[in-house]
Design a protein around this motif. Structure first.
Motif, PDB file in Angstrom:
ATOM      1  N   VAL A 129      -0.287   1.001  -1.688  1.00 61.15           N
ATOM      2  CA  VAL A 129      -0.951   0.266  -0.593  1.00 61.15           C
ATOM      3  C   VAL A 129      -0.479   0.825   0.746  1.00 61.15           C
ATOM      4  O   VAL A 129       0.603   1.404   0.843  1.00 61.15           O
ATOM      5  N   LEU A 130      -1.311   0.627   1.763  1.00 64.51           N
ATOM      6  CA  LEU A 130      -0.921   1.073   3.105  1.00 64.51           C
ATOM      7  C   LEU A 130      -0.060   0.012   3.777  1.00 64.51           C
ATOM      8  O   LEU A 130      -0.318  -1.195   3.634  1.00 64.51           O
ATOM      9  N   ASP A 131       0.908   0.471   4.538  1.00 64.35           N
ATOM     10  CA  ASP A 131       1.741  -0.464   5.296  1.00 64.35           C
ATOM     11  C   ASP A 131       0.851  -1.276   6.257  1.00 64.35           C
ATOM     12  O   ASP A 131      -0.157  -0.762   6.747  1.00 64.35           O
ATOM     13  N   HIS A 132       1.229  -2.507   6.497  1.00 64.12           N
ATOM     14  CA  HIS A 132       0.545  -3.446   7.400  1.00 64.12           C
ATOM     15  C   HIS A 132      -0.804  -3.932   6.882  1.00 64.12           C
ATOM     16  O   HIS A 132      -1.540  -4.597   7.607  1.00 64.12           O
ATOM     17  N   ILE A 144       0.329  -7.419  -2.493  1.00 68.85           N
ATOM     18  CA  ILE A 144      -0.137  -6.074  -2.091  1.00 68.85           C
ATOM     19  C   ILE A 144      -0.485  -6.005  -0.593  1.00 68.85           C
ATOM     20  O   ILE A 144      -1.069  -5.028  -0.143  1.00 68.85           O
ATOM     21  N   SER A 145      -0.114  -7.045   0.153  1.00 67.18           N
ATOM     22  CA  SER A 145      -0.411  -7.081   1.594  1.00 67.18           C
ATOM     23  C   SER A 145       0.884  -7.080   2.412  1.00 67.18           C
ATOM     24  O   SER A 145       1.443  -8.141   2.711  1.00 67.18           O
ATOM     25  N   PRO A 146       1.375  -5.883   2.815  1.00 66.55           N
ATOM     26  CA  PRO A 146       2.618  -5.839   3.588  1.00 66.55           C
ATOM     27  C   PRO A 146       2.566  -6.691   4.860  1.00 66.55           C
ATOM     28  O   PRO A 146       3.573  -7.249   5.289  1.00 66.55           O
ATOM     29  N   TYR A 147       1.391  -6.826   5.450  1.00 67.65           N
ATOM     30  CA  TYR A 147       1.224  -7.668   6.642  1.00 67.65           C
ATOM     31  C   TYR A 147       1.739  -9.089   6.371  1.00 67.65           C
ATOM     32  O   TYR A 147       2.303  -9.729   7.268  1.00 67.65           O
ATOM     33  N   LYS A 148       1.554  -9.553   5.116  1.00 69.43           N
ATOM     34  CA  LYS A 148       2.009 -10.893   4.761  1.00 69.43           C
ATOM     35  C   LYS A 148       3.416 -10.872   4.165  1.00 69.43           C
ATOM     36  O   LYS A 148       4.292 -11.592   4.624  1.00 69.43           O
ATOM     37  N   HIS A 149       3.634 -10.038   3.106  1.00 69.95           N
ATOM     38  CA  HIS A 149       4.920 -10.185   2.411  1.00 69.95           C
ATOM     39  C   HIS A 149       6.093  -9.628   3.216  1.00 69.95           C
ATOM     40  O   HIS A 149       7.236  -9.948   2.932  1.00 69.95           O
ATOM     41  N   ILE A 205      -5.271   1.324  -3.019  1.00 69.64           N
ATOM     42  CA  ILE A 205      -6.239   0.469  -2.312  1.00 69.64           C
ATOM     43  C   ILE A 205      -6.035   0.614  -0.816  1.00 69.64           C
ATOM     44  O   ILE A 205      -4.893   0.664  -0.337  1.00 69.64           O
ATOM     45  N   ALA A 206      -7.142   0.723  -0.088  1.00 69.80           N
ATOM     46  CA  ALA A 206      -7.048   0.747   1.379  1.00 69.80           C
ATOM     47  C   ALA A 206      -8.367   0.294   1.975  1.00 69.80           C
ATOM     48  O   ALA A 206      -9.426   0.472   1.375  1.00 69.80           O
ATOM     49  N   GLU A 207      -8.262  -0.298   3.159  1.00 68.70           N
ATOM     50  CA  GLU A 207      -9.461  -0.538   3.960  1.00 68.70           C
ATOM     51  C   GLU A 207      -9.908   0.812   4.510  1.00 68.70           C
ATOM     52  O   GLU A 207      -9.062   1.657   4.850  1.00 68.70           O
ATOM     53  N   SER A 208     -11.192   1.004   4.640  1.00 72.12           N
ATOM     54  CA  SER A 208     -11.677   2.290   5.144  1.00 72.12           C
ATOM     55  C   SER A 208     -11.301   2.480   6.615  1.00 72.12           C
ATOM     56  O   SER A 208     -11.197   3.615   7.098  1.00 72.12           O
TER      57      SER A 208
END
Ligand SMILES: Cc1ncc(COP(=O)(O)O)c(C=O)c1O
Length: 436
Positions: A129-132, A144-149, A205-208
């Motif tokens: 996963v991508l950071d943030h 899988i969401s660094p922004y949260k965990h 997984i990543a947002e485009s």
């Protein structure tokens, strides 16, 4: 009820960690296209809410929902031409091999399902996963969401989640002046792939265009390199298009098309129901068949008759009202005008994005890139007082986030830029210093 009474009641009845936008909260009672109206009839230009993709309460979408509600709304274990038509229309917008749809009720459910598909296909769990990043509100998606965990209240990532640096060419580990930046960012993924090994790698997984990460445009060849590396080890590539799909980025209908890649699984949410809760996952026949392992997949509300009717109407509206090319024209002009502001105000460190998916990053110092978080907060509050709704995002909440409903016009864009200039002019002079 007065606004104060509504606020007090909410505080009493709802969980407190459901945040409220703006220091001076707004009570919205009505919406129409790119406008929202408060309880006193004051109009706000909405430059933030991407969910109302074709416009708040677009009559065609409202009618489609109302008509179908009066006829039938039941689950997908019965045959219906509506869900088939919706699936056919959706897959027609995607590359040929993405041709099997699953319908659920939110972006989170869609990402959850995407993970189940990926795990069923690869029989592995480890995910890159991508950071943030942010992918949703369930237990697994927080994992899988660094922004949260990695944020307040978070408990960091479990061992099966591998976080690589966000390829942010402005503030990231490698910047735009580094000609090898793309290669270096991709190398982090190669290293995880090598470390995890083909036996354990589920995928990437990543947002485009990472939105919570700060409206980031990925380096051009990054996804191409990453997808090759992940696939070579048997992993699958998931594109989270919850924020970037449906023509929003202007030049392309889907965010991933900008980078000339085709994912194995595409995840959709927010805009596709224009506010009605619809999530969707679209994948290849091969992956869908791996998932068809004897355990039934069923979502009580996902893909029901009303959701399908609304989904069809939203997609038709995007196409028939040429909203993708509209986003390109309006967004390109706004981007250019925001770049002009960047040359006038040193507090603007970077302007980026595509179509009607734009970010304006505020910094206290253009050399150190120290984030101007307080300034960003005060700018969006001042814009709100002037009747324009924006948000902030990015790891430091210093990026002004512009993602309006797609009917947003050139003159709306001019008004936004001129009002932003007025707000910046009052507090943040262009002479390399500003007042707080
Ligand atoms: C990129 C992305 N993926 C997934 C989600 C989760 O969608 P939902 O809130 O509909 O569950 C969001 C929501 O903000 C998102 O921005």
């Amino acid at each position: 009820m007065t606004k104060a009474e509504t606020l007090a009641r909410r505080r009493q009845l709802l969980g407190r960690n459901l945040s409220i936008a703006y220091q001076n909260p707004i009570k919205i009672v009505r919406g129409s296209m790119q406008y929202l109206y408060d309880e006193e009839g004051r109009e706000y230009l909405d430059a933030y809410n991407n969910v109302a993709h074709v416009g708040h309460c677009h009559p065609r979408v409202v009618q489609a929902g109302q008509r179908q509600m009066a006829v039938l709304n039941t689950n997908t274990r019965y045959l219906s031409d509506l869900i088939n038509e919706y699936a056919a229309n959706l897959t027609a917008t995607l590359p040929d091999w993405l041709n099997v749809c699953f319908f659920v009720n939110s972006g989170s459910e869609a990402n959850e399902l995407a993970l189940r598909l990926a795990r069923a296909h690869t029989r592995s769990k480890d995910l890159i996963v991508l950071d943030h990043a942010y992918h949703g509100n369930t237990n697994t998606l927080i994992d899988i969401s660094p922004y949260k965990h990695n944020g307040p209240g978070g408990q960091s990532a479990p061992a099966w989640v591998h976080t690589v640096p966000l390829p942010d060419l402005y503030r990231g580990l490698y910047k735009s002046d580094d000609v090898e930046a793309t290669e270096k960012y991709a190398q982090h993924v190669n290293e995880v792939v090598a470390q995890v090994g083909a036996d354990h790698l589920c995928g990437f997984i990543a947002e485009s265009m990472p939105s919570v990460g700060g409206q980031i445009v990925l380096p051009e060849n990054y996804l191409g390199k990453v997808y090759s590396s992940v696939r070579a080890a048997g992993g699958v590539c998931i594109a989270d298009e919850v924020q970037t799909g449906y023509g929003r980025i202007g030049k392309h209908f889907w965010g991933f098309e900008k980078y000339n890649v085709v994912p194995d699984i595409v995840v959709l949410g927010k805009p596709i129901g224009n506010g009605h809760p619809i999530g969707a996952v679209i994948t290849t026949r091969e992956i869908a068949d791996s998932f068809d392992n004897g355990m039934e997949f069923f979502s009580t509300f996902g893909g029901n008759n009303v959701s399908s009717a609304i989904g069809i109407a939203v997609l038709q509206t995007v196409v028939e009202e040429n909203l993708q090319s509209h986003a390109d024209t309006v967004g390109s002009k706004m981007l250019q005008r925001l770049c002009e502001l960047e040359s006038r105000f040193d507090i603007i460190g970077d302007v980026r994005g595509s179509g009607l998916f734009l970010g304006v990053e505020l910094v206290r110092d253009r050399n150190t890139l120290e984030p101007a978080t307080d300034a960003a907060t005060s700018v969006i509050n001042e814009m709100r007082e002037r009747g324009i709704l924006l948000g902030t995002d990015g790891p430091f909440h210093n990026v002004l986030k512009i993602r309006p409903p797609m009917p947003f016009t050139e003159s709306d864009g001019d008004r936004l830029v001129e009002t932003l200039a007025e707000v910046l002019n009052r507090s943040y002079r262009s002479n390399r210093s500003y007042n707080h």
